[in-house]
Write a protein that holds these residues in place. Structure first.
Motif, short mmCIF file in Angstrom:
data_model
loop_
_atom_site.label_atom_id
_atom_site.label_comp_id
_atom_site.label_asym_id
_atom_site.label_seq_id
_atom_site.Cartn_x
_atom_site.Cartn_y
_atom_site.Cartn_z
N GLN A 114 -23.05 -16.18 -26.34
CA GLN A 114 -23.18 -15.47 -25.07
C GLN A 114 -23.79 -16.37 -23.99
O GLN A 114 -23.34 -16.38 -22.84
CB GLN A 114 -24.03 -14.21 -25.23
N SER A 115 -24.80 -17.17 -24.37
CA SER A 115 -25.43 -18.04 -23.38
C SER A 115 -24.45 -19.12 -22.90
O SER A 115 -24.43 -19.47 -21.72
CB SER A 115 -26.72 -18.67 -23.93
N LYS A 116 -23.63 -19.63 -23.82
CA LYS A 116 -22.61 -20.61 -23.43
C LYS A 116 -21.57 -19.97 -22.51
O LYS A 116 -21.21 -20.55 -21.48
CB LYS A 116 -21.93 -21.19 -24.68
N ASP A 117 -21.13 -18.78 -22.87
CA ASP A 117 -20.16 -18.06 -22.03
C ASP A 117 -20.75 -17.78 -20.64
O ASP A 117 -20.07 -17.94 -19.63
CB ASP A 117 -19.74 -16.74 -22.68
N ASP A 118 -22.01 -17.37 -20.60
CA ASP A 118 -22.66 -17.10 -19.32
C ASP A 118 -22.71 -18.36 -18.46
O ASP A 118 -22.47 -18.30 -17.25
CB ASP A 118 -24.08 -16.55 -19.52
N LEU A 119 -23.04 -19.50 -19.08
CA LEU A 119 -23.09 -20.75 -18.34
C LEU A 119 -21.70 -21.12 -17.83
O LEU A 119 -21.54 -21.51 -16.67
CB LEU A 119 -23.68 -21.86 -19.20
N GLU A 120 -20.70 -20.99 -18.68
CA GLU A 120 -19.32 -21.28 -18.28
C GLU A 120 -18.90 -20.39 -17.11
O GLU A 120 -18.35 -20.86 -16.11
CB GLU A 120 -18.38 -21.06 -19.47
N ASN A 121 -19.20 -19.10 -17.21
CA ASN A 121 -18.79 -18.14 -16.18
C ASN A 121 -19.59 -18.28 -14.88
O ASN A 121 -19.15 -17.82 -13.83
CB ASN A 121 -18.91 -16.71 -16.71
N SER A 122 -20.75 -18.92 -14.95
CA SER A 122 -21.56 -19.10 -13.75
C SER A 122 -20.92 -20.09 -12.77
O SER A 122 -21.30 -20.13 -11.61
CB SER A 122 -22.96 -19.60 -14.12
#
Length: 175
Positions: A114-122
């Motif tokens: 989730q943290s990786k996805d959040d960073l990617e989506n940011s």
């Protein structure tokens, strides 16, 4: 009452630079430099630095989850690295310097993903996030002279960090 410690394992380039960011937080019991993810049992630094053992230089954090959460540790991890570099970190090049989060259980896997996805989506970075999320493997502590390097060799540690480009990248991209 006995504390129930948990482990968190991260690769972020040179392990010398990955100890201090975690070492000084309440609830962190220890931060050990070492090697993980490779195919050689009990590798030495000399073997790992060739890039041929498959190991990452990594840190293994032992922490008390009643004092510091895995999510907090993840939040500390990302701003220590260039998550878009698939070939190493800063002036340290090669497979042993790639970035990865090694999860120890399903909850860590979910939080890391989730943290990786959040960073990617940011869209903070124009390039894709290259940091891998991998199941934790055997962790081999590095030789004693690598442990707490920033405390044992503060001048050389600071010089190496500055020369590597890590601090400039962090300042430019994370602060």
């Amino acid at each position: 009452m006995t504390n129930q410690y948990e482990k968190a394992t991260f690769a972020g380039g040179c392990f010398w630079c990955m100890v201090k960011p975690f070492d000084q937080w309440d609830g962190v019991h220890s931060v050990i430099s070492g090697y993980t993810g490779g195919h050689v049992n009990h590798p030495t630094y000399e073997q790992v630095k060739t890039g041929e053992t498959g190991h990452y230089e990594a840190v293994q954090i032992t922490y008390d989850p009643s004092k510091i959460s895995y999510q907090t540790i993840l939040d500390l991890y990302w701003p220590q690295i260039d998550p878009t570099d698939p070939d190493g970190q800063f002036h340290d090049r090669g497979p042993q310097y790639r970035t990865a989060i090694f999860y120890h259980n399903e909850e860590q896997k979910q939080l890391a993903t989730q943290s990786k996805d959040d960073l990617e989506n940011s869209r903070k970075f124009s390039k894709p996030i290259a940091t891998k999320i991998l199941k934790a493997d055997t962790f081999y502590p590095a030789e004693d002279y690598h442990q707490d390097f920033y405390k044992k060799n503060p001048d050389y540690y600071q010089e190496d960090r500055a020369k590597s480009g890590r601090d400039d990248f962090i300042e430019e991209n994370w602060n």
